[in-house]
Design a protein around this motif. Structure first.
Motif, PDB file in Angstrom:
ATOM      1  N   GLU A 115       0.831  -1.199   0.000  1.00 54.57           N
ATOM      2  CA  GLU A 115       0.000   0.000   0.000  1.00 54.57           C
ATOM      3  C   GLU A 115       0.870   1.255   0.000  1.00 54.57           C
ATOM      4  O   GLU A 115       0.444   2.314  -0.445  1.00 54.57           O
ATOM      5  N   GLU A 116       2.096   1.121   0.510  1.00 52.89           N
ATOM      6  CA  GLU A 116       3.013   2.259   0.589  1.00 52.89           C
ATOM      7  C   GLU A 116       4.161   2.160  -0.411  1.00 52.89           C
ATOM      8  O   GLU A 116       4.731   3.171  -0.804  1.00 52.89           O
ATOM      9  N   TYR A 117       4.508   0.935  -0.802  1.00 52.75           N
ATOM     10  CA  TYR A 117       5.682   0.733  -1.651  1.00 52.75           C
ATOM     11  C   TYR A 117       5.308   0.002  -2.938  1.00 52.75           C
ATOM     12  O   TYR A 117       4.707  -1.078  -2.896  1.00 52.75           O
ATOM     13  N   ASP A 118       5.668   0.618  -4.078  1.00 50.09           N
ATOM     14  CA  ASP A 118       5.678  -0.153  -5.312  1.00 50.09           C
ATOM     15  C   ASP A 118       7.097  -0.700  -5.460  1.00 50.09           C
ATOM     16  O   ASP A 118       7.957  -0.471  -4.594  1.00 50.09           O
ATOM     17  N   LEU A 119       7.383  -1.426  -6.538  1.00 49.83           N
ATOM     18  CA  LEU A 119       8.693  -2.056  -6.665  1.00 49.83           C
ATOM     19  C   LEU A 119       9.843  -1.045  -6.685  1.00 49.83           C
ATOM     20  O   LEU A 119      10.847  -1.249  -5.983  1.00 49.83           O
ATOM     21  N   PRO A 120       9.749   0.064  -7.438  1.00 49.68           N
ATOM     22  CA  PRO A 120      10.857   1.036  -7.409  1.00 49.68           C
ATOM     23  C   PRO A 120      11.130   1.581  -6.003  1.00 49.68           C
ATOM     24  O   PRO A 120      12.291   1.730  -5.601  1.00 49.68           O
ATOM     25  N   LYS A 121      10.072   1.874  -5.250  1.00 50.45           N
ATOM     26  CA  LYS A 121      10.264   2.381  -3.891  1.00 50.45           C
ATOM     27  C   LYS A 121      10.854   1.306  -2.980  1.00 50.45           C
ATOM     28  O   LYS A 121      11.672   1.599  -2.104  1.00 50.45           O
ATOM     29  N   ALA A 122      10.433   0.059  -3.199  1.00 47.10           N
ATOM     30  CA  ALA A 122      10.971  -1.040  -2.396  1.00 47.10           C
ATOM     31  C   ALA A 122      12.463  -1.218  -2.672  1.00 47.10           C
ATOM     32  O   ALA A 122      13.260  -1.432  -1.750  1.00 47.10           O
ATOM     33  N   LEU A 123      12.850  -1.117  -3.936  1.00 45.50           N
ATOM     34  CA  LEU A 123      14.268  -1.227  -4.290  1.00 45.50           C
ATOM     35  C   LEU A 123      15.061  -0.058  -3.710  1.00 45.50           C
ATOM     36  O   LEU A 123      16.214  -0.221  -3.294  1.00 45.50           O
ATOM     37  N   GLN A 124      14.442   1.108  -3.678  1.00 43.33           N
ATOM     38  CA  GLN A 124      15.096   2.269  -3.080  1.00 43.33           C
ATOM     39  C   GLN A 124      15.321   2.051  -1.585  1.00 43.33           C
ATOM     40  O   GLN A 124      16.391   2.371  -1.052  1.00 43.33           O
ATOM     41  N   ARG A 125      14.325   1.482  -0.914  1.00 41.53           N
ATOM     42  CA  ARG A 125      14.466   1.184   0.511  1.00 41.53           C
ATOM     43  C   ARG A 125      15.562   0.143   0.740  1.00 41.53           C
ATOM     44  O   ARG A 125      16.343   0.248   1.690  1.00 41.53           O
ATOM     45  N   LEU A 126      15.640  -0.830  -0.152  1.00 42.79           N
ATOM     46  CA  LEU A 126      16.692  -1.845  -0.067  1.00 42.79           C
ATOM     47  C   LEU A 126      18.068  -1.190  -0.115  1.00 42.79           C
ATOM     48  O   LEU A 126      18.956  -1.508   0.690  1.00 42.79           O
ATOM     49  N   GLU A 127      18.258  -0.265  -1.039  1.00 41.68           N
ATOM     50  CA  GLU A 127      19.549   0.412  -1.164  1.00 41.68           C
ATOM     51  C   GLU A 127      19.842   1.276   0.057  1.00 41.68           C
ATOM     52  O   GLU A 127      20.997   1.389   0.488  1.00 41.68           O
ATOM     53  N   GLN A 128      18.805   1.889   0.628  1.00 45.74           N
ATOM     54  CA  GLN A 128      19.002   2.687   1.842  1.00 45.74           C
ATOM     55  C   GLN A 128      19.535   1.826   2.983  1.00 45.74           C
ATOM     56  O   GLN A 128      20.456   2.228   3.705  1.00 45.74           O
ATOM     57  N   LEU A 129      18.962   0.642   3.141  1.00 45.50           N
ATOM     58  CA  LEU A 129      19.412  -0.253   4.206  1.00 45.50           C
ATOM     59  C   LEU A 129      20.835  -0.737   3.956  1.00 45.50           C
ATOM     60  O   LEU A 129      21.638  -0.858   4.890  1.00 45.50           O
ATOM     61  N   LYS A 130      21.158  -1.012   2.697  1.00 42.76           N
ATOM     62  CA  LYS A 130      22.524  -1.431   2.373  1.00 42.76           C
ATOM     63  C   LYS A 130      23.527  -0.332   2.706  1.00 42.76           C
ATOM     64  O   LYS A 130      24.601  -0.597   3.265  1.00 42.76           O
ATOM     65  N   MET A 131      23.176   0.903   2.375  1.00 43.51           N
ATOM     66  CA  MET A 131      24.067   2.030   2.658  1.00 43.51           C
ATOM     67  C   MET A 131      24.224   2.237   4.160  1.00 43.51           C
ATOM     68  O   MET A 131      25.305   2.563   4.647  1.00 43.51           O
ATOM     69  N   ARG A 132      23.141   2.030   4.904  1.00 44.63           N
ATOM     70  CA  ARG A 132      23.198   2.185   6.355  1.00 44.63           C
ATOM     71  C   ARG A 132      24.146   1.150   6.966  1.00 44.63           C
ATOM     72  O   ARG A 132      24.915   1.454   7.881  1.00 44.63           O
ATOM     73  N   ILE A 133      24.081  -0.076   6.441  1.00 41.88           N
ATOM     74  CA  ILE A 133      24.968  -1.133   6.940  1.00 41.88           C
ATOM     75  C   ILE A 133      26.421  -0.803   6.627  1.00 41.88           C
ATOM     76  O   ILE A 133      27.313  -0.957   7.467  1.00 41.88           O
ATOM     77  N   LYS A 134      26.679  -0.336   5.398  1.00 41.92           N
ATOM     78  CA  LYS A 134      28.051   0.010   5.013  1.00 41.92           C
ATOM     79  C   LYS A 134      28.604   1.128   5.887  1.00 41.92           C
ATOM     80  O   LYS A 134      29.789   1.145   6.220  1.00 41.92           O
ATOM     81  N   ALA A 135      27.737   2.060   6.266  1.00 40.71           N
ATOM     82  CA  ALA A 135      28.181   3.198   7.075  1.00 40.71           C
ATOM     83  C   ALA A 135      28.608   2.776   8.473  1.00 40.71           C
ATOM     84  O   ALA A 135      29.388   3.468   9.131  1.00 40.71           O
ATOM     85  N   THR A 136      28.091   1.629   8.930  1.00 39.54           N
ATOM     86  CA  THR A 136      28.432   1.161  10.277  1.00 39.54           C
ATOM     87  C   THR A 136      29.604   0.192  10.285  1.00 39.54           C
ATOM     88  O   THR A 136      30.071  -0.208  11.347  1.00 39.54           O
ATOM     89  N   GLU A 137      30.053  -0.209   9.107  1.00 38.22           N
ATOM     90  CA  GLU A 137      31.164  -1.173   9.037  1.00 38.22           C
ATOM     91  C   GLU A 137      32.509  -0.496   9.275  1.00 38.22           C
ATOM     92  O   GLU A 137      32.696   0.671   8.982  1.00 38.22           O
TER      93      GLU A 137
END
Length: 231
Positions: free
Chosen positions: A209-231
């Motif tokens: 209801e909130e995410y279509d596929l492009p937005k979901a992929l964008q959220r995926l990349e946000q989480l990946k970047m957050r993980i990299k920032a903590t490494e």
């Protein structure tokens, strides 16, 4: 807020304890004949003991780790090699329900290992046994949704235990490969009532209801970047 969560947990555990979990009706609901009465009584008593201990632990505000240890102790006491496949799945579903009530995500991995006859986690052993015997047998019994991890290319598999065509597709799942920790996105589609997964853990559910596929992929990349920032 935390007190409310604890109270809700206790109420949910007490409700499950009050039900007759291995009654003839419950077996029939799964489309199965009831197992021997002695086994049903043993399983019923075992789960009630577990639930009693978990209720007591929550009442006395035991730590999450102490509560998880109680769960694992009872989990290991079940002699899975003495159960047939249907009995094992029935038992696993109750353990999974309790784990959900307790909100212990890590226990899902242990449930999967028990399902496939693997006592301790060794990824190479998982792959070997899965390819040679275990997954081959399960594929005959269950539909499997499979995607490749984008990093290590291991199969991230979802076993469909039960379908209901009236259930719509609700979310995109962000999942983490347990071999390399890479985040991936999964769309299970509609009609799935019960499932179990192998080689990944669930990180986040994104409502469609909130995410279509492009937005979901964008959220995926946000989480990946957050993980990299903590490494």
């Amino acid at each position: 807020m935390k007190e409310t969560i604890v109270n809700n947990t206790i109420l949910a555990l007490e409700k499950l304890k009050s039900t007759e979990k291995f009654s003839s009706e419950e077996w029939e609901n799964r489309g199965l004949n009831s197992s021997e009465k002695s086994l049903c009584i043993t399983l019923e008593n075992s789960f009630n003991d577990l639930l009693t201990n978990l209720i007591s632990a929550n009442n006395t505000k035991k730590s999450d780790k102490e509560i998880e240890n109680i769960f694992e102790r009872h989990f290991k006491e079940i002699k899975s090699d003495e159960l047939d496949t249907e009995e094992k799945e029935f038992v696993l579903d109750y353990f999974a329900e309790i784990a959900t009530i307790l909100n212990i995500r890590s226990i899902n991995e242990k449930l999967n290992f028990w399902t496939y006859g693997i006592e301790a986690y060794d990824h190479e052993e998982v792959e070997r046994k899965a390819s040679e015997k275990i997954l081959a047998e399960e594929k005959k019994r269950h539909e499997i949704l499979s995607i490749l991890c984008q990093k290590c290319k291991v199969q991230l598999e979802t076993f469909i235990l039960e379908r209901d065509n009236e259930i719509p597709t609700f979310e995109f799942d962000i999942i983490k490969c347990i071999k390399c920790s890479e985040l991936n996105i999964l769309d299970k589609g509609c009609g799935i009532k019960r499932y179990r997964f192998l080689n990944y853990e669930l990180i986040e559910e994104l409502s469609k209801e909130e995410y279509d596929l492009p937005k979901a992929l964008q959220r995926l990349e946000q989480l990946k970047m957050r993980i990299k920032a903590t490494e």
